[in-house]
Design a protein around this motif. Structure first.
Motif, PDB file in Angstrom:
ATOM      1  N   SER A 193       4.326  -4.241  -4.826  1.00 15.03           N
ATOM      2  CA  SER A 193       2.530  -3.843  -4.738  1.00 15.03           C
ATOM      3  C   SER A 193       2.094  -2.846  -6.008  1.00 15.03           C
ATOM      4  O   SER A 193       2.546  -2.654  -7.004  1.00 15.03           O
ATOM      5  CB  SER A 193       2.934  -2.538  -3.237  1.00 15.03           C
ATOM      6  OG  SER A 193       3.606  -1.693  -3.377  1.00 15.03           O
ATOM      7  N   GLY A 194       0.562  -2.670  -6.009  1.00 12.04           N
ATOM      8  CA  GLY A 194      -0.319  -2.239  -6.568  1.00 12.04           C
ATOM      9  C   GLY A 194       0.501  -0.693  -6.803  1.00 12.04           C
ATOM     10  O   GLY A 194       0.630  -0.386  -7.311  1.00 12.04           O
ATOM     11  N   HIS A 195       0.680  -0.661  -5.784  1.00 14.92           N
ATOM     12  CA  HIS A 195       1.490   0.954  -5.594  1.00 14.92           C
ATOM     13  C   HIS A 195       2.769   1.612  -6.055  1.00 14.92           C
ATOM     14  O   HIS A 195       2.504   2.615  -6.863  1.00 14.92           O
ATOM     15  CB  HIS A 195       0.966   1.933  -3.770  1.00 14.92           C
ATOM     16  CG  HIS A 195      -0.247   2.823  -3.917  1.00 14.92           C
ATOM     17  ND1 HIS A 195      -1.448   1.756  -3.857  1.00 14.92           N
ATOM     18  CD2 HIS A 195      -0.110   3.175  -2.031  1.00 14.92           C
ATOM     19  CE1 HIS A 195      -2.138   3.281  -3.564  1.00 14.92           C
ATOM     20  NE2 HIS A 195      -1.997   3.543  -2.268  1.00 14.92           N
ATOM     21  N   TYR A 222      -9.244   3.611  -5.934  1.00 13.50           N
ATOM     22  CA  TYR A 222      -8.840   3.344  -4.473  1.00 13.50           C
ATOM     23  C   TYR A 222      -8.756   4.141  -3.430  1.00 13.50           C
ATOM     24  O   TYR A 222      -7.794   5.791  -4.379  1.00 13.50           O
ATOM     25  CB  TYR A 222      -7.778   2.206  -4.433  1.00 13.50           C
ATOM     26  CG  TYR A 222      -7.458   1.567  -3.472  1.00 13.50           C
ATOM     27  CD1 TYR A 222      -8.101   1.624  -2.012  1.00 13.50           C
ATOM     28  CD2 TYR A 222      -6.027   2.252  -3.361  1.00 13.50           C
ATOM     29  CE1 TYR A 222      -7.464   1.255  -0.890  1.00 13.50           C
ATOM     30  CE2 TYR A 222      -5.551   1.384  -2.496  1.00 13.50           C
ATOM     31  CZ  TYR A 222      -6.023   1.129  -1.095  1.00 13.50           C
ATOM     32  OH  TYR A 222      -5.461   1.249   0.018  1.00 13.50           O
ATOM     33  N   GLU A 242     -10.210   2.870 -12.919  1.00 14.16           N
ATOM     34  CA  GLU A 242     -10.617   1.663 -12.629  1.00 14.16           C
ATOM     35  C   GLU A 242     -10.833   1.439 -13.376  1.00 14.16           C
ATOM     36  O   GLU A 242     -12.093   2.437 -13.699  1.00 14.16           O
ATOM     37  CB  GLU A 242     -10.388   1.596 -10.986  1.00 14.16           C
ATOM     38  CG  GLU A 242      -9.032   2.005  -9.885  1.00 14.16           C
ATOM     39  CD  GLU A 242      -9.495   1.926  -9.211  1.00 14.16           C
ATOM     40  OE1 GLU A 242     -10.460   1.586  -8.098  1.00 14.16           O
ATOM     41  OE2 GLU A 242      -8.628   2.557  -8.302  1.00 14.16           O
ATOM     42  N   ASN A 294     -13.375   0.740  -7.185  1.00 18.85           N
ATOM     43  CA  ASN A 294     -12.774   0.821  -6.004  1.00 18.85           C
ATOM     44  C   ASN A 294     -14.094   2.044  -5.252  1.00 18.85           C
ATOM     45  O   ASN A 294     -12.987   3.250  -5.630  1.00 18.85           O
ATOM     46  CB  ASN A 294     -11.683   0.573  -5.048  1.00 18.85           C
ATOM     47  CG  ASN A 294     -11.612  -0.294  -3.979  1.00 18.85           C
ATOM     48  OD1 ASN A 294     -12.348  -0.223  -3.020  1.00 18.85           O
ATOM     49  ND2 ASN A 294     -10.094  -0.848  -3.677  1.00 18.85           N
ATOM     50  N   ASP A 350      -6.232   0.083 -13.510  1.00 20.39           N
ATOM     51  CA  ASP A 350      -5.910  -0.272 -12.965  1.00 20.39           C
ATOM     52  C   ASP A 350      -7.125  -1.322 -12.483  1.00 20.39           C
ATOM     53  O   ASP A 350      -8.204  -1.063 -12.364  1.00 20.39           O
ATOM     54  CB  ASP A 350      -6.203   0.552 -11.717  1.00 20.39           C
ATOM     55  CG  ASP A 350      -6.194  -0.333 -10.081  1.00 20.39           C
ATOM     56  OD1 ASP A 350      -5.891  -1.368 -10.475  1.00 20.39           O
ATOM     57  OD2 ASP A 350      -5.511   0.242  -9.245  1.00 20.39           O
ATOM     58  N   SER A 387      -2.776  -4.821  -8.406  1.00 22.61           N
ATOM     59  CA  SER A 387      -2.364  -4.678  -7.068  1.00 22.61           C
ATOM     60  C   SER A 387      -2.728  -6.635  -7.296  1.00 22.61           C
ATOM     61  O   SER A 387      -4.225  -7.139  -7.282  1.00 22.61           O
ATOM     62  CB  SER A 387      -3.611  -3.678  -6.031  1.00 22.61           C
ATOM     63  OG  SER A 387      -3.329  -4.865  -4.762  1.00 22.61           O
ATOM     64  N   THR A 441      -2.210  -8.798  -5.056  1.00 21.53           N
ATOM     65  CA  THR A 441      -2.076  -8.646  -3.350  1.00 21.53           C
ATOM     66  C   THR A 441      -4.305  -8.830  -3.370  1.00 21.53           C
ATOM     67  O   THR A 441      -4.220  -9.935  -2.677  1.00 21.53           O
ATOM     68  CB  THR A 441      -2.505  -7.250  -2.980  1.00 21.53           C
ATOM     69  OG1 THR A 441      -1.068  -6.350  -3.131  1.00 21.53           O
ATOM     70  CG2 THR A 441      -2.806  -7.409  -1.761  1.00 21.53           C
ATOM     71  N   LYS A 442      -5.185  -8.844  -4.598  1.00 22.95           N
ATOM     72  CA  LYS A 442      -6.074  -8.727  -4.584  1.00 22.95           C
ATOM     73  C   LYS A 442      -6.970 -10.311  -4.845  1.00 22.95           C
ATOM     74  O   LYS A 442      -5.890 -10.649  -4.723  1.00 22.95           O
ATOM     75  CB  LYS A 442      -7.053  -7.840  -4.733  1.00 22.95           C
ATOM     76  CG  LYS A 442      -7.239  -6.295  -4.463  1.00 22.95           C
ATOM     77  CD  LYS A 442      -6.600  -5.919  -2.980  1.00 22.95           C
ATOM     78  CE  LYS A 442      -6.154  -4.557  -2.814  1.00 22.95           C
ATOM     79  NZ  LYS A 442      -5.716  -4.249  -1.759  1.00 22.95           N
TER      80      LYS A 442
HETATM   81  C1  LIG Z   1      -8.188  -0.940  -7.266  1.00 23.85           C
HETATM   82  C2  LIG Z   1      -6.834  -1.076  -6.068  1.00 23.85           C
HETATM   83  N1  LIG Z   1      -5.845  -0.546  -7.036  1.00 23.85           N
HETATM   84  C3  LIG Z   1      -4.850  -0.668  -6.140  1.00 23.85           C
HETATM   85  C4  LIG Z   1      -4.379  -0.927  -4.657  1.00 23.85           C
HETATM   86  C5  LIG Z   1      -2.864  -0.579  -3.980  1.00 23.85           C
HETATM   87  O1  LIG Z   1      -2.398  -1.565  -4.265  1.00 23.85           O
HETATM   88  P1  LIG Z   1      -1.084  -2.181  -2.781  1.00 23.85           P
HETATM   89  O2  LIG Z   1      -2.163  -2.434  -1.625  1.00 23.85           O
HETATM   90  O3  LIG Z   1      -1.331  -4.474  -3.642  1.00 23.85           O
HETATM   91  O4  LIG Z   1      -0.359  -0.792  -3.089  1.00 23.85           O
HETATM   92  C6  LIG Z   1      -5.434  -1.444  -4.065  1.00 23.85           C
HETATM   93  C7  LIG Z   1      -5.461  -1.760  -2.843  1.00 23.85           C
HETATM   94  O5  LIG Z   1      -6.070  -1.748  -2.560  1.00 23.85           O
HETATM   95  C8  LIG Z   1      -7.113  -1.142  -4.626  1.00 23.85           C
HETATM   96  O6  LIG Z   1      -7.960  -1.655  -4.370  1.00 23.85           O
END
Ligand SMILES: Cc1ncc(COP(=O)(O)O)c(C=O)c1O
Lengths: 426, 194
Positions: A86-88, A112, A155, A159, A184, A206, A208-209
């Motif tokens: 994951s991004g985290h 975020y 970032e 976000n 980020d 991330s 995921t986005k």
């Molecule tokens: C800018 C940003 N960085 C990191 C993350 C965290 O990513 P993940 O949900 O894949 O762990 C998010 C998730 O919303 C995000 O918007």
């Protein structure tokens, strides 16, 4: 002299992927396996000792995931990458290479909400101390530097409000402080902004986005810019000192300009364990092939929706850097000339209640906690993603109580505007 | 020859044609980069010769150390110099006294001596500077891609099935891929400071 350089869209389709040598399969196969057989005992020993390149166990590396890693390294102009769950997870693995207990890093306040939580609470228990700085005030980064500062984290497009960060100015602060700049780049993607070209040393995402892009798979990635000299002083022992877990190898000396990505893999991912599933890697890879097309449409739609909202009487303010009147428009034109992304916020004259009403009256926008999907999404950050912050911190990070966040999808923009119009007048 | 930016086909041609490699500055210590490269290249089928006067009497993966290039006593195709830039010239001078002459002088990642390169090229040798043959082999065969490294190549061709010690996989055709401009610039700035 080298061959001509391929363009971004060609890399998005091809980088890292070749026909499978065994079967000829053209699409990258899903190597859904935990482990890989060794040729013989010496091959096994060479792999474990980092003397050979190859596959051991999917927690450390996997051929499907490796295609995703090389593709992202190529798209960001980096030397190598490491994909994680994951991004985290990417953020934890990066900082584990850089910080020892008692060390500090500087982070932009506009992040975020989950990252603000991670840095404030989870990392505190590791002894990693965050110092916050204001991305609209570059001097606040300079003031936050101490002898224990090990990194700066920002970032590119932040976000939730879609504000644009002056990467080059902050890279200069990092360079003077002798620490790497971590960016980020989730909301911009390398299609809109390539932070390494602007002085970043490490990029995280991330996946995921927008990169995966279809709201179906979690993932994260770390891209090594190959720009930072980890051995010039003793600040980064994970990279410059002999590593006891590998019989005394020094990671930078051995791996040169992709040492950081290797450290993240063999010291971070191997030991902390947040591996990406090969299936998710496959889904995200497929998403990336259409990234340029999707981002064009996301940005075009976002601009049209932002313009509509800016002209609506129920709307108090729109924060979209793609609008000529926006305070971040100048930075957007420099760092994201193809479009200012598709995540932004606006506030309603009716305040918190009007925001809650709007969310419940929308019929196409989905009310959920994600961004960067093909579908258009809406959320009220103050009561969700940013709910753990106090009011002052909410306002500082762009998530005041009257603010609604949109993530604009790739539907027809007329339908998105019609949905907002009916919800605003309901 | 532009020594800032080699064509992949130039590097591929060298790695595909040389059979024996003398590694000057090879270390018997199994965590040193030269040991890694020596072992990797030996596993890919190259006839490796360790050259290091400090370790004569020992051997590296079964190959006895020799004190200098002139003591190898048989023709070698390539000299891989694992020494810093300041120590390159004497090695190249010695290489140019060998008969027959080696075909390639290769200076390791971080090492560069343009005067030594010019001398070797004037004698008809090919020269590579500031590169690691292990990384280049891994990059052009795509083995290094398993580590998520940007191989800077693209190809729609099916590679031969890899087996241990196989060298043919270098023959797959490719075109140039993504650049690593920022890293190259950082390396250049660092070299200028030194
Ligand atoms: C800018 C940003 N960085 C990191 C993350 C965290 O990513 P993940 O949900 O894949 O762990 C998010 C998730 O919303 C995000 O918007």
């Amino acid at each position: 002299m080298t061959d001509r350089l391929p363009g971004f869209s060609t890399l998005a389709v091809h980088a890292g992927a070749q026909p499978d040598p065994t079967t000829g399969a053209r699409v990258t196969p899903i190597y859904q396996t935990t482990s890989f057989v060794f040729n013989d005992a010496d091959h096994a020993a060479s792999l474990f000792g980092l003397q050979a390149f190859g596959n051991i166990y999917t927690r450390i590396g996997n051929p499907t995931t490796a295609v995703l890693e090389e593709r992202m390294a190529a798209l960001e102009g980096g030397t190598a990458a490491l994909a994680v769950a994951s991004g985290h997870a990417a953020q934890v693995v990066v900082l584990q290479q850089l910080l020892m207990p008692g060390d500090e890093f500087i982070a932009a306040r506009k992040l975020y909400g989950g990252s603000i939580n991670q840095f404030t609470h989870a990392f505190k228990s590791f002894g990693w101390n965050v110092a916050w700085a204001d991305p609209d005030d570059i001097a606040s980064f300079e003031r936050a530097v101490t002898p224990r500062t090990k990194a700066i984290f920002i970032e590119s497009i932040a976000n939730p409000a879609g504000s644009i960060t002056d990467i080059e100015a902050i890279a200069e602060v990092a360079r003077k402080a002798g620490v790497p700049l971590i960016v980020d780049n989730t909301l911009a993607t390398p299609y809109l902004t390539k932070p390494i070209d602007h002085g970043a040393d490490i990029v995280v995402h991330s996946l995921t986005k927008f990169l995966g892009g279809h709201g179906n798979s979690l993932g994260g990635i770390i891209v090594d810019g190959g720009t930072f000299d980890w051995s010039k002083d003793n600040k980064y022992p994970m990279l410059s000192e002999p590593r006891p877990e590998y019989h005394g190898i020094r990671i930078q000396e051995t791996f040169g300009n992709f040492a950081f990505a290797i450290a993240c893999r063999v010291l971070g991912l191997r030991d902390l364990g947040p591996a990406l599933s090969p299936f998710n890697a496959f889904m995200i890879l497929t998403g990336i092939e259409t990234l340029p097309l999707r981002m064009q449409k996301h940005c075009e739609n976002a601009k049209a929706v932002a313009e509509f909202l800016a002209g609506h009487p129920a709307v108090a303010a729109v924060n979209y850097a793609g609008l000529a009147s926006d305070k971040y428009n100048k930075l957007a034109r420099k760092y994201a000339p193809k479009g200012a992304g598709a995540v932004f916020t606006f506030s309603l004259r009716g305040g918190y209640d009007a925001g809650v009403n709007l969310v419940s009256n929308l019929k196409l926008f989905s009310h959920l906690a994600n961004v960067g999907d093909t579908r258009s999404l809406v959320i009220h950050p103050a009561s969700t993603t940013h709910s753990q912050l106090d009011d002052a911190a909410k306002i500082r990070s762009g998530a005041a109580p009257d603010v609604v966040r949109l993530s604009i999808g790739i539907e027809d923009k007329e339908d998105l505007i019609a949905d907002l119009e009916q919800a605003l007048s309901a | 020859m532009n020594h800032d930016n080699y064509d992949d086909n130039y590097i591929r041609g060298i790695l595909n044609s040389v059979k024996s490699i003398a590694m000057v500055g090879a270390s018997p210590v199994n965590v040193r980069p030269s040991y890694f490269a020596f072992k990797y290249l030996a596993q890919r089928g190259y006839d490796m010769i360790p050259v290091n006067p400090g370790h004569v009497g020992k051997s590296l993966l079964g190959k006895p150390f020799v004190a200098s290039l002139s003591e190898i006593g048989r023709p070698v195709d390539m000299i891989d110099i694992f020494r810093s830039s300041a120590h390159i010239m004497p090695v190249v001078d010695e290489a140019l006294t060998l008969s027959p002459l080696p075909k390639v002088i290769w200076m390791q990642l971080g090492a560069r001596d343009d005067a030594a390169a010019a001398k070797a090229e004037a004698a008809g040798l090919k020269v590579v500077m500031n590169r690691c043959p292990k990384i280049e082999y891994g990059r052009l065969s795509s083995e290094i891609s398993w580590m998520g490294v940007n191989s800077r190549t693209l190809s729609s061709k099916r590679a031969p099935i890899p087996t241990q010690g196989m060298r043919l996989s270098l023959n797959r055709m490719s075109v140039g891929g993504a650049a690593t401009t920022a890293s190259d610039r950082a390396a250049k700035n660092k070299n200028q400071l030194m």
